[in-house]
Enzyme design. Structure first.
Site, PDB file in Angstrom:
ATOM      1  N   ASP A 203       1.842 -11.345  -3.646  1.00 57.82           N
ATOM      2  CA  ASP A 203       1.875  -9.895  -3.781  1.00 57.82           C
ATOM      3  C   ASP A 203       2.610  -9.484  -5.048  1.00 57.82           C
ATOM      4  O   ASP A 203       3.629 -10.086  -5.413  1.00 57.82           O
ATOM      5  CB  ASP A 203       2.578  -9.289  -2.560  1.00 57.82           C
ATOM      6  CG  ASP A 203       2.685  -7.792  -2.628  1.00 57.82           C
ATOM      7  OD1 ASP A 203       1.648  -7.124  -2.508  1.00 57.82           O
ATOM      8  OD2 ASP A 203       3.805  -7.290  -2.811  1.00 57.82           O
ATOM      9  N   GLU A 252      -1.984 -11.373  -7.036  1.00 61.70           N
ATOM     10  CA  GLU A 252      -2.307  -9.954  -7.142  1.00 61.70           C
ATOM     11  C   GLU A 252      -1.717  -9.489  -8.467  1.00 61.70           C
ATOM     12  O   GLU A 252      -0.524  -9.243  -8.587  1.00 61.70           O
ATOM     13  CB  GLU A 252      -1.712  -9.151  -5.987  1.00 61.70           C
ATOM     14  CG  GLU A 252      -2.117  -7.678  -6.051  1.00 61.70           C
ATOM     15  CD  GLU A 252      -1.217  -6.747  -5.263  1.00 61.70           C
ATOM     16  OE1 GLU A 252      -1.690  -5.665  -4.875  1.00 61.70           O
ATOM     17  OE2 GLU A 252      -0.043  -7.093  -5.025  1.00 61.70           O
TER      18      GLU A 252
END
Length: 532
Positions: A203, A252
């Site tokens: 993330d 990401e």
């Protein structure tokens, strides 16, 4: 392609656990619900499941505020149950990808609680970014960095110091210059690889490293906290660990510069990264072709596969986005009450499914995408997403794409659970989208996805990284893969598009016209005669 390269062309299904299926009837999705639906995912034809954070969390930001990376949140189940799920999925041919959130932790994480208790100048505070404020009384934040959400990036604690949080105040940023932070996350990777995970999704992967001076940003410059060169050493260390377990690292990465984006995909760093450019583009032939060409071009020098994403747990659902006057996605543009033509959006979403699944590389499907679910405008008094509150109520937030799935046409929660009301309200027409209903409809979105994923696995033309553009009229795209496989998409050509000579129509998103031509907002896969 060797077995270890499964990730190069995988179809990966994103599960947002809280909204997938509720096994214990408490209104919250859980691991028991996922385990009960594994056969559904196997029949759909996906290669892997990516789970958004399932760790212990106060849920200040949907689980991306992690209090313990080695424990499953009790609302979802137990660590033993997660291990069973990973094993059961593997038995069905489905790998598991876990989500790691390295930029920040929850303010309830033991490290942060210890830092608060220890006070200024303590070793505990060195794990975070604590600083005195500016001004005579230290009442101004240490710098002017903007939030990834709306609102402030610094919060003052009672002893007068401030701590940095690029997201909510409940998500303090870690200090990645500290060796203990690096060691802890390397240990977390090993923990999940040893329990059978095949990959890790990272993330906010471009945000970890910070300018040690914490200098002010000027004129929109993000170099103090985005895409810093120090990140590459971090991910080289992670890659060495992943290689020990034949694991995959997926980033990401919101990095607009294609050359800098590609640096993360060098052979000793991340395996793949999300392609947000494709997801953000309008339903327009020229725009999407430019995105496809650019994506393939900057992946090629580093030998990494492209990835294709239409939506996820943060993004307006595809059916809704493509039914609007502005079909692009932009966080800043989200507003309540935006008019939407859902039949048009559904038609385009069906065509987009065939387009994305025909491209070389890996593809990500967000739960409910295969059901053609639209975005839900959640009532203001039921919204939980902090993006809504930090925007002063202007942004509707992300809850609209997180509404619990409908499995059956009827019932209190349309088969989501066997108990009471789910954690987010479902619309009154939710049963019309139910998986059970679509099983019996030969032209349903669910059966389109099943057929497309089956063809993608069985047709040799989908293998490899080759793509050759073919002539097409304005407003249309046509390209060939290998072994005679051709995809044609009419995104807006004024007239129906004449198809190239072919042996068979493998799949079409909506019916061809009575002359065998491709109508507007329709896609088709063809088998043509390969050149000798």
């Amino acid at each position: 392609m060797v077995a270890d390269d499964w990730w190069r062309s995988a179809a990966i299904y994103q599960v947002y656990v809280r909204s997938f299926a509720d096994g214990d009837g408490d209104g919250t999705g859980d691991l028991a619900g996922v385990r009960a639906r594994l056969s559904y995912l196997a029949e759909l034809g996906v290669d892997a499941i990516w789970f958004t954070p399932w760790y212990r969390s106060p849920l200040a930001d949907g689980g991306y505020d992690v209090a313990d990376y080695r424990a499953i949140d009790p609302a979802f189940g137990t660590l033993a149950e997660a291990e069973k799920l990973i094993a059961e999925a593997r038995d069905l041919g489905i790998r598991t990808i876990v989500d790691v959130v390295p930029n920040h932790v929850s303010d309830q994480h033991p490290w942060f609680q210890a830092a608060l208790a220890a006070g200024p100048g303590s070793p505990e505070r060195e794990l975070f970014h604590f600083r005195p404020g500016r001004g005579p009384d230290g009442a101004s934040p240490p710098n002017n960095w903007p939030s990834q959400f709306s609102g402030d990036t610094w919060t003052r604690v009672p002893d007068g110091e401030w701590y940095l949080h690029l997201f909510t105040a409940q998500q303090p940023d870690l200090n990645w210059a500290h060796p203990a932070v690096r060691q802890e996350h390397e240990d977390v990777l090993r923990f999940w690889f040893q329990r059978g995970a095949s990959g890790v999704r990272i993330d906010s992967a471009a945000l970890l490293a910070k300018d040690p001076r914490l200098a002010d940003a000027t004129d929109g410059d993000e170099s103090g906290y985005v895409d810093r060169d120090e990140l590459h050493d971090i991910y080289r260390a992670w890659r060495a660990i992943a290689d020990e377990y034949d694991g995959v690292l997926i980033g990401e990465l919101w990095v607009p510069d294609p050359e800098r984006f590609a640096r993360y995909l060098r052979p000793d760093e991340l395996h793949t990264a999300f392609n947000f450019d494709f997801m953000s583009r309008a339903w327009d032939a020229a725009e999407l072709r430019a995105s496809i060409e650019g994506t393939l071009a900057y992946h090629a020098p580093v030998g990494a596969p492209a990835t294709w994403v239409l939506c996820n747990h943060d993004v307006t659902r595809t059916v809704t986005r493509y039914g609007r006057a502005d079909t692009r996605f932009d966080f800043a543009a989200k507003r309540f009450g935006t008019p939407t033509d859902l039949p048009l959006g559904l038609r385009r979403a069906r065509a987009a499914a065939l387009l994305s699944l025909a491209l070389p590389g890996a593809v990500y499907l967000y739960q409910g995408e295969e059901l053609g679910l639209p975005e839900v405008e959640v009532a203001r008094d039921r919204i939980e997403d902090p993006m809504h509150f930090r925007s002063g109520g202007v942004d509707p937030g992300r809850d609209g794409c997180r509404v619990p799935l409908p499995w059956t046409a009827h019932g209190v929660s349309y088969g989501f659970g066997n108990g009471g009301e789910p954690w987010l309200p479902q619309p009154a027409d939710w049963g019309a989208y139910a998986a059970e209903e679509q099983e019996a409809e030969p032209d349903s979105m669910l059966l389109l996805y099943r057929s497309a994923l089956q063809e993608r696995r069985s047709q040799p033309g989908f293998e490899g990284s080759e793509l050759t553009w073919l002539p097409a009229p304005d407003g249309a795209l046509a390209f060939a893969r290998t072994d005679g496989l051709v995809c044609v998409v009419n995104l807006g050509a004024a007239d129906a598009v004449q198809l190239p000579a072919h042996e068979a129509v493998l799949l079409v998103s909506d019916a061809l016209d009575d002359q065998g031509r491709l109508p507007r907002d329709t896609a088709v896969w063809l088998r043509t005669v390969p050149e000798t």
